[in-house]
Design a protein around this motif. Structure first.
Motif, PDB file in Angstrom:
ATOM      1  N   PHE A   1       0.839  -1.196   0.000  1.00  0.00           N
ATOM      2  CA  PHE A   1       0.000   0.000   0.000  1.00  0.00           C
ATOM      3  C   PHE A   1       0.881   1.257   0.000  1.00  0.00           C
ATOM      4  O   PHE A   1       2.069   1.192   0.346  1.00  0.00           O
ATOM      5  CB  PHE A   1      -0.889   0.025   1.241  1.00  0.00           C
TER       6      PHE A   1
ATOM      7  N   PHE B   1      -4.008  -3.373 -10.179  1.00  0.00           N
ATOM      8  CA  PHE B   1      -4.602  -2.783  -8.980  1.00  0.00           C
ATOM      9  C   PHE B   1      -4.575  -1.264  -9.110  1.00  0.00           C
ATOM     10  O   PHE B   1      -3.877  -0.703  -9.957  1.00  0.00           O
ATOM     11  CB  PHE B   1      -3.830  -3.198  -7.722  1.00  0.00           C
TER      12      PHE B   1
ATOM     13  N   TYR C   1      -5.043   2.272  -6.176  1.00  0.00           N
ATOM     14  CA  TYR C   1      -5.276   2.702  -4.801  1.00  0.00           C
ATOM     15  C   TYR C   1      -5.919   4.086  -4.777  1.00  0.00           C
ATOM     16  O   TYR C   1      -5.518   4.980  -5.530  1.00  0.00           O
ATOM     17  CB  TYR C   1      -3.956   2.767  -4.028  1.00  0.00           C
ATOM     18  N   THR C   2      -6.890   4.243  -3.885  1.00  0.00           N
ATOM     19  CA  THR C   2      -7.568   5.518  -3.692  1.00  0.00           C
ATOM     20  C   THR C   2      -7.741   5.758  -2.198  1.00  0.00           C
ATOM     21  O   THR C   2      -8.105   4.843  -1.458  1.00  0.00           O
ATOM     22  CB  THR C   2      -8.947   5.526  -4.378  1.00  0.00           C
TER      23      THR C   2
ATOM     24  N   TRP D   1      -6.628   4.179   2.935  1.00  0.00           N
ATOM     25  CA  TRP D   1      -6.333   3.736   1.585  1.00  0.00           C
ATOM     26  C   TRP D   1      -7.186   2.519   1.242  1.00  0.00           C
ATOM     27  O   TRP D   1      -7.334   1.607   2.053  1.00  0.00           O
ATOM     28  CB  TRP D   1      -4.850   3.387   1.430  1.00  0.00           C
ATOM     29  N   ASN D   2      -7.736   2.543   0.037  1.00  0.00           N
ATOM     30  CA  ASN D   2      -8.574   1.455  -0.446  1.00  0.00           C
ATOM     31  C   ASN D   2      -7.974   0.899  -1.731  1.00  0.00           C
ATOM     32  O   ASN D   2      -7.625   1.650  -2.642  1.00  0.00           O
ATOM     33  CB  ASN D   2      -9.993   1.959  -0.712  1.00  0.00           C
ATOM     34  N   LYS D   3      -7.837  -0.421  -1.792  1.00  0.00           N
ATOM     35  CA  LYS D   3      -7.248  -1.081  -2.954  1.00  0.00           C
ATOM     36  C   LYS D   3      -8.323  -1.785  -3.768  1.00  0.00           C
ATOM     37  O   LYS D   3      -9.159  -2.498  -3.222  1.00  0.00           O
ATOM     38  CB  LYS D   3      -6.200  -2.107  -2.499  1.00  0.00           C
ATOM     39  N   GLN D   4      -8.290  -1.573  -5.068  1.00  0.00           N
ATOM     40  CA  GLN D   4      -9.186  -2.284  -5.971  1.00  0.00           C
ATOM     41  C   GLN D   4      -8.348  -3.187  -6.870  1.00  0.00           C
ATOM     42  O   GLN D   4      -7.347  -2.754  -7.439  1.00  0.00           O
ATOM     43  CB  GLN D   4      -9.995  -1.318  -6.837  1.00  0.00           C
ATOM     44  N   THR D   5      -8.744  -4.447  -6.966  1.00  0.00           N
ATOM     45  CA  THR D   5      -8.052  -5.398  -7.828  1.00  0.00           C
ATOM     46  C   THR D   5      -9.049  -6.019  -8.782  1.00  0.00           C
ATOM     47  O   THR D   5     -10.258  -5.772  -8.704  1.00  0.00           O
ATOM     48  CB  THR D   5      -7.377  -6.510  -7.000  1.00  0.00           C
TER      49      THR D   5
END
Length: 288
Positions: free
Chosen positions: A169, A251, A253-254, A260-264
């Protein structure tokens, strides 16, 4: 430069407007503090004089974070005055480096540079730059380039540079103070020089983030009419808009909701090996 403006709508609870001020231990106002309702897409930024306002239910928890200060959580009903404590960060030794700046490479460009502009609210969108062995001969970060669209002159934004933590992250900020910059009116490619900071490109990679500031200086108000009801209302827009590329990534990150939020690819209905995402149009120039 071809681009399309898209608006991302963030739902707000119909609730009271919470107003307050953020100060340090000496009662001095803290400018441009990132303020979020915990686990919500509701956020704002403190003004230069430390004041802020945010539409939330008074039972919500607000998260206050600013570079150089400890993060603090406060119940919205108790946020009339928020005091942030200075973060006792161990300062690194000043190292004199022998830079030549005779060689440069630009990284971050994408093949399909078709830009789209997003009103991304107060969140931070980060672009990841992996390290490659070919950067060994250009190991210093000289310049960051951002692509924006603005209806006002000198719209203020923050640029963040993060190391990578043990979980992949965005981790610690690489700068010890806010990197506050401004961009001109129109669709612009803006360059910010970092040479004096002597930043080495980390071998674990780097995240470069863009933070829109929800402040009066960046606000444009327009009166719009609902043609169904014939009623008028004030529409508030904060500039600049960041331009984004639609790219294939593993991925993204926002930062919103105070974390922090991770999108995969596991989070989207996409059978391909990687997913298609909107990534902020940010480039870096490296030098020797």
């Amino acid at each position: 430069m071809k681009h399309t403006i898209l608006f991302l709508l963030f739902p707000l609870s119909f609730s009271a407007q919470v107003k307050g001020v953020v100060v340090d231990e000496n009662n001095k106002p803290i400018s441009y503090v990132n303020i979020w309702a915990e686990n919500e897409n509701i956020g704002t930024t403190s003004e230069e004089n430390g004041t802020f306002s945010i539409n939330v239910m008074e039972s919500k928890i607000l998260i206050f974070s600013a570079l150089g200060f400890e993060k603090k959580t406060v119940k919205a009903s108790e946020a009339q005055k928020v005091v942030l404590m200075v973060n006792a960060i161990k300062m690194e030794e000043v190292v004199i480096v022998n830079k030549h700046e005779t060689r440069e490479i630009e990284i971050g460009k994408v093949k399909n540079e078709t830009y789209q502009a997003f009103d991304n609210g107060p969140r931070i969108d980060a672009k990841f730059f992996p390290y490659y062995i070919k950067y060994k001969k250009t190991k210093y970060i000289k310049q960051v380039t951002v692509f924006t669209d603005s209806e006002i002159e000198n719209a203020a934004i923050k640029i963040h540079l993060y190391s990578v933590d043990a979980n992949g992250f965005p981790g610690e900020e690489m700068l010890n103070k806010d990197f506050l910059v401004s961009v001109k009116k129109g669709v612009k490619k803006t360059f910010f020089n970092l040479s004096d900071l002597n930043l080495r490109f980390p071998k674990t990679g780097i995240f470069v983030g863009y933070e829109k500031l929800i402040i009066e200086k960046n606000k444009v108000e327009k009166t719009i009419t609902d043609f169904n009801t014939n009623q008028t209302k004030i529409q508030k827009t904060y500039y600049p808009f960041m331009l984004y590329n639609y790219v294939q990534r593993e991925f993204i990150y926002t930062f919103f909701g105070g974390k922090w939020n991770k999108q995969t690819k596991d989070d989207v209905n996409n059978p391909s090996e990687k997913m298609m995402v909107y990534e902020p149009a940010i480039n870096l120039v490296l030098t020797n």
